[in-house]
Design an enzyme around this catalytic site. Sequence first.
Site, PDB file in Angstrom:
ATOM      1  N   LYS A 228       0.866  -1.186   0.000  1.00 58.33           N
ATOM      2  CA  LYS A 228       0.000   0.000   0.000  1.00 58.33           C
ATOM      3  C   LYS A 228       0.901   1.233   0.000  1.00 58.33           C
ATOM      4  CE  LYS A 228      -4.450   0.959   2.145  1.00 58.33           C
ATOM      5  NZ  LYS A 228      -5.220   0.854   3.388  1.00 58.33           N
TER       6      LYS A 228
HETATM    7  O1  G3P Z   1      -7.960   1.733   5.125  1.00 56.53           O
HETATM    8  C1  G3P Z   1      -8.276   3.012   4.745  1.00 56.53           C
HETATM    9  C2  G3P Z   1      -9.681   3.494   5.050  1.00 56.53           C
HETATM   10  O2  G3P Z   1     -10.623   2.486   4.897  1.00 56.53           O
HETATM   11  C3  G3P Z   1      -9.815   4.320   6.277  1.00 56.53           C
HETATM   12  O3  G3P Z   1     -11.140   4.557   6.678  1.00 56.53           O
HETATM   13  O4  G3P Z   1     -12.824   5.372   8.303  1.00 56.53           O
HETATM   14  O5  G3P Z   1     -10.386   5.920   8.637  1.00 56.53           O
HETATM   15  O6  G3P Z   1     -11.682   7.006   6.832  1.00 56.53           O
HETATM   16  P1  G3P Z   1     -11.518   5.779   7.659  1.00 56.53           P
END
Ligand code: G3P
Length: 214
Positions: free
Chosen positions: A83
């Site tokens: 990633k």
């Molecule tokens: O893995 C990245 C993403 O899914 C993060 O989500 O909820 O932290 O915006 P969030």
Amino acid sequence: MKFFIDTADVGEIRQALAMGVLDGVTTNPSLIAKSGRKFEEVIEEICELVPGPVSAEVVSTDVEGMWNEAQKLAKIAPNIVIKLPTTMAGIQACSRCKENDIKTNLTLCFSPSQALIVAKAGATYVSPFVGRLDDISHFGMELIEQIVTIYENYSFETQVLVASIRHPLHLVEAALAGAHVSTIPYGVIEKLLKHPLTDIGLEKFLKDWEKVPK
Ligand code: G3P
């Protein structure tokens, strides 16, 4: 649509695996920190548990640093996906990974122009963050629709991996938009099945069953 789980919590991964619907895992530095475990150790365990792709994120911000981390992480297991952030350095590292047959997931994508470059660089996945766009009053799902259209127009092989999913409707909309993958937090996976009419209906069936002569 493929279902990935967005977590570094091995307990949550086991629960999702038991459902038999899990295709892969995504992690990020925040999720690794939340697990309270060492990065390589937890990634290794996840890769053993899940046969599908497991995204592990680099923390370097320069090309050489990213490339060094990518090479180390790629050695952990064959199902590792590197990633990388959607930055100039991330795109350069992505191209290098592509040349060396290392799979990539370009994260923190917030615009169609970023997604276009990500596909040109040969990324395996692009991760547009819908929830974080909604948070700042942009329609996150519009971005998914735009990226899917652009990728279809030119038959790009990069898969659209919808990230930052916050609730079941995000998943439904991502599926309607034709996204290839959704990465879903465990709490949202639990909510996907919930319906009050299912619970009420089941209760009634079981109550009526008691009246059936045995
Ligand atoms: O893995 C990245 C993403 O899914 C993060 O989500 O909820 O932290 O915006 P969030």
